[in-house]
Design a protein around this motif. Structure first.
Motif, PDB file in Angstrom:
ATOM      1  N   UNK A  35      -8.953  -7.912   7.600  1.00  0.00           N
ATOM      2  CA  UNK A  35     -10.394  -7.960   7.892  1.00  0.00           C
ATOM      3  C   UNK A  35     -11.088  -6.619   7.678  1.00  0.00           C
ATOM      4  N   UNK A  36     -10.325  -5.544   7.598  1.00  0.00           N
ATOM      5  CA  UNK A  36     -10.915  -4.214   7.442  1.00  0.00           C
ATOM      6  C   UNK A  36     -10.690  -3.603   6.059  1.00  0.00           C
ATOM      7  N   UNK A  37     -10.094  -4.353   5.137  1.00  0.00           N
ATOM      8  CA  UNK A  37      -9.745  -3.800   3.834  1.00  0.00           C
ATOM      9  C   UNK A  37     -10.224  -4.710   2.702  1.00  0.00           C
ATOM     10  N   UNK A  38     -10.392  -4.131   1.533  1.00  0.00           N
ATOM     11  CA  UNK A  38     -10.657  -4.892   0.314  1.00  0.00           C
ATOM     12  C   UNK A  38     -10.303  -4.003  -0.871  1.00  0.00           C
ATOM     13  N   UNK A  39     -10.059  -4.643  -2.022  1.00  0.00           N
ATOM     14  CA  UNK A  39      -9.690  -3.879  -3.212  1.00  0.00           C
ATOM     15  C   UNK A  39      -8.396  -4.400  -3.806  1.00  0.00           C
ATOM     16  N   UNK A  40      -7.615  -3.500  -4.389  1.00  0.00           N
ATOM     17  CA  UNK A  40      -6.352  -3.871  -5.014  1.00  0.00           C
ATOM     18  C   UNK A  40      -5.244  -2.988  -4.467  1.00  0.00           C
ATOM     19  N   UNK A  41      -4.067  -3.571  -4.325  1.00  0.00           N
ATOM     20  CA  UNK A  41      -2.858  -2.810  -4.020  1.00  0.00           C
ATOM     21  C   UNK A  41      -1.808  -3.241  -5.020  1.00  0.00           C
ATOM     22  N   UNK A  42      -1.493  -2.365  -5.968  1.00  0.00           N
ATOM     23  CA  UNK A  42      -0.623  -2.767  -7.064  1.00  0.00           C
ATOM     24  C   UNK A  42      -1.282  -3.893  -7.840  1.00  0.00           C
ATOM     25  N   UNK A  43      -0.587  -5.006  -7.956  1.00  0.00           N
ATOM     26  CA  UNK A  43      -1.129  -6.167  -8.652  1.00  0.00           C
ATOM     27  C   UNK A  43      -1.769  -7.175  -7.716  1.00  0.00           C
ATOM     28  N   UNK A  44      -1.759  -6.897  -6.424  1.00  0.00           N
ATOM     29  CA  UNK A  44      -2.265  -7.854  -5.436  1.00  0.00           C
ATOM     30  C   UNK A  44      -3.673  -7.489  -4.998  1.00  0.00           C
ATOM     31  N   UNK A  45      -4.497  -8.506  -4.824  1.00  0.00           N
ATOM     32  CA  UNK A  45      -5.856  -8.309  -4.338  1.00  0.00           C
ATOM     33  C   UNK A  45      -5.869  -8.325  -2.811  1.00  0.00           C
ATOM     34  N   UNK A  46      -6.614  -7.388  -2.239  1.00  0.00           N
ATOM     35  CA  UNK A  46      -6.814  -7.345  -0.792  1.00  0.00           C
ATOM     36  C   UNK A  46      -8.222  -7.855  -0.514  1.00  0.00           C
ATOM     37  N   UNK A  47      -8.330  -8.879   0.324  1.00  0.00           N
ATOM     38  CA  UNK A  47      -9.635  -9.440   0.647  1.00  0.00           C
ATOM     39  C   UNK A  47      -9.822  -9.486   2.152  1.00  0.00           C
ATOM     40  N   UNK A  48     -11.079  -9.459   2.592  1.00  0.00           N
ATOM     41  CA  UNK A  48     -11.377  -9.496   4.024  1.00  0.00           C
ATOM     42  C   UNK A  48     -12.036 -10.808   4.437  1.00  0.00           C
TER      43      UNK A  48
END
Length: 289
Positions: A35-48
């Motif tokens: 809930x506090x992050x967004x963007x990319x980490x390696x090949x994985x998308x981070x969504x909130x």
């Protein structure tokens, strides 16, 4: 078959799991929710946005939140999948563990606790050697982690008893535990556990959150000789009447990799060699009798 895993909670534990999962050709990361992050980490998308996270249709969800957030996270995720891996430290209170089990039973889902010490390559090699023994008499464990303030039972003792059950069987008799509070008056920092198994193997476990170094040593007294296992340094040898014999340790895979291989086997309908959630509750209940 490729299993899609979604990750809930973006922290150091989640990053370690991500590194292991992405190396495997059996899994892929669908996405990461925090809930506090967004963007990319390696090949994985981070969504909130949790709704968007679920729309990626993960086959299983790895939860890496704090113990205080775990019940809420499981309650939310279990509506969308029948397979949940708990990557974080489990709650300290047994009542919280029972509530998690109730949630899983209600939804006919499976909770897999990430207690993977039994999949350590040294433990695996020791287990193979012990399976050839005619008689096993006793086992001693010394396990120290220099982390003052942690819950010693959840952090070390439950894992060690789980390893002992893997090596010597699940039945526990004459269970006694002694606690000391040397550095903290509100939380135990040293525990000594004594019990025997159904086959009359005597178990002695010494756990500590004191000291400056991490140590995890196992000694097993068997008919053919005495086994010495250094789990952290991945060494195993036996001393018998002929002297010292160094035993082979297959350290190709990490214990976390092996755990995920076991999870894949279970998900695919093959043998379930994972740690059962009921086993963790049963172990914690030993300290309440």
């Amino acid at each position: 078959m490729i299993i899609k895993i979604g990750i809930v909670g973006f922290n150091e534990i989640a990053k370690r799991h991500y590194s292991e999962i992405r190396r495997s050709n059996k899994f892929e990361i669908s996405t990461i929710y925090d809930e506090n992050e967004s963007g990319m980490f390696g090949r994985a998308e981070i969504i909130n946005d949790f709704k968007k996270f679920i729309q990626t249709n993960p086959d299983a969800i790895l939860i890496c939140v704090t113990p205080n957030e775990l019940i809420n996270a499981v309650s939310t995720c279990i509506k969308h999948t029948k397979h949940i891996i708990i990557g974080t430290i489990l709650p300290k209170n047994t009542s919280d563990l029972r509530e998690l089990r109730y949630i899983a039973d209600t939804h006919k889902a499976t909770l897999t606790p990430c207690i993977c010490d039994r999949f350590n390559p040294v433990i695996d090699s020791l287990n193979k050697s012990l399976s050839k023994e005619d008689e096993i008499y006793s086992c001693d464990i010394f396990h120290q982690i220099p982390k003052l303030g942690d819950d010693i039972l959840t952090k070390i003792s439950v894992c060690d008893i789980s390893v002992m059950r893997y090596l010597f069987g699940e039945t526990t008799h004459d269970f006694i535990a002694y606690f000391t509070n040397i550095t903290n008056q509100t939380s135990s920092d040293n525990v000594n556990i004594l019990y025997k198994t159904k086959n009359h193997v005597l178990i002695n476990i010494s756990n500590s959150l004191c000291g400056d170094t991490s140590q995890y040593l196992i000694r097993v007294n068997a008919k053919s000789g005495v086994y010495f296992a250094d789990i952290i340094n991945q060494k195993l040898h036996q001393i018998n009447e002929n002297g010292q014999i160094n035993l082979k340790v297959n350290n190709k895979d990490t214990q976390l990799q092996v755990m995920y291989d076991k999870f894949y086997d279970y998900f695919s309908g093959n043998n379930n060699e994972l740690v059962k959630f009921d086993e963790i509750i049963n172990i914690k209940e030993l300290f309440e009798k």
